[in-house]
Motif scaffolding. Structure first.
Motif, short mmCIF file in Angstrom:
data_model
loop_
_atom_site.label_atom_id
_atom_site.label_comp_id
_atom_site.label_asym_id
_atom_site.label_seq_id
_atom_site.Cartn_x
_atom_site.Cartn_y
_atom_site.Cartn_z
N GLU A 117 0.82 -1.21 0.00
CA GLU A 117 0.00 0.00 0.00
C GLU A 117 0.85 1.25 0.00
N GLN A 119 -0.13 5.78 -1.07
CA GLN A 119 -1.12 6.68 -1.65
C GLN A 119 -0.59 8.10 -1.66
N HIS A 237 -10.50 2.58 -4.44
CA HIS A 237 -9.30 2.12 -3.75
C HIS A 237 -9.57 1.56 -2.36
N ARG A 238 -10.35 2.30 -1.57
CA ARG A 238 -10.56 1.94 -0.16
C ARG A 238 -12.01 2.20 0.23
#
Length: 287
Positions: A117, A119, A237-238
């Motif tokens: 991960e 971002q 994405h989340r």
């Protein structure tokens, strides 16, 4: 009325199953004369989600807008089950109205799994509570505008938007091609992740291609400018909720050949990047 408008939007996105892979959605006039592109995106995603194992979550959507939609007619969504693999599923969706396709789309789903991960960081902007709500135009000023603008500006919306750098779209001035806008659904909805994704697909079409107009001092309301979305890409994405504040951060890297490109990143208020968007749109000066 706020909860009523939200309920109407939720009902709009809950398409009716006609056959195993065939669905029907109604159309709603939000003042844009033609069907709002976000409505078709949200309904197409909703239809595709109905054909996938509930354990698989949509992670990307790519669509082309082919024709303007008729707000007075329903839309039929034909879903092709292109592939169901061990982890991913792919669906092709065609939105049909009056016997012709108005949108072609591809949507990919994945069984959630863990992995590496990273971002982008959320821009440093004021929180939504520190930004004044948008003010509605006074009725006497609204009455002086063309009918098309009255319909768009006079319709109550189920989403609330708070612009970090507000702009008078009736009298736009030239400014750099980026903007930040907080938005949220104006009433709570349930916990269905599929519903929240469909609602985000709907909202993701707001303000995106308009970012490409900022350096040119024009807007959707400029009388001699023709604007229309040509395509739309959306990546999830989340996890997120659309009934909580989300920051939509836009930029437009280029415009040329009567087309403009805009990109967006959507963050929760605590800085998690939950979705990304991209869109190319027609921006044509007429006359």
């Amino acid at each position: 009325m706020t909860e009523t408008h939200v309920r109407e939007l939720v009902d709009l996105l809950e398409v009716e199953r006609l056959e195993d892979n065939l669905f029907r959605g109604q159309s709603r006039d939000i003042g844009t004369h033609f069907v709002f592109g976000g409505q078709v995106l949200g309904q197409a995603l909703s239809a595709a989600q109905r054909t996938v194992d509930p354990a698989r979550e949509a992670h990307s959507l790519h669509a082309y807008f082919l024709r303007a939609g008729d707000i007075n007619a329903p839309i039929v969504y034909s879903v092709e089950r292109a592939r169901d693999g061990g982890t991913f599923s792919a669906r092709r969706v065609v939105a049909i109205q009056h016997g012709q396709p108005i949108l072609n789309g591809s949507i990919s789903f994945q069984v959630p799994e863990t992995g590496f991960e990273h971002q982008s960081s959320m821009p440093e902007v004021p929180m939504p509570e520190d930004i004044s709500p948008m003010q509605a135009l006074p009725p006497e000023q609204l009455a002086k505008l063309p009918e098309k603008l009255q319909r768009w500006l006079g319709v109550d919306a189920p989403f609330e938007f708070r612009h970090v750098w507000p702009q008078d779209k009736l009298h736009p001035v030239k400014r750099p091609p980026y903007q930040h806008i907080w938005f949220r659904l104006t009433a709570p909805v349930g916990d269905s992740a599929d519903l929240h994704r469909s609602l985000l697909a709907y909202a993701s079409d707001f303000n995106l291609i308009g970012t490409a107009t900022l350096p040119h001092g024009i807007s959707y309301y400029t009388h001699n400018v023709q604007m229309a979305s040509l395509d739309h890409a959306l990546w999830f994405h989340r996890p997120f909720r659309v009934d909580e504040w989300l920051l939509y951060s836009f930029d437009s890297p280029t415009a040329q050949s009567a087309r403009g490109l805009a990109r967006g990143q959507i963050f929760t208020r605590d800085g998690r990047l939950v979705a990304s968007t991209a869109q190319e749109g027609l921006i044509r000066l007429r006359g």
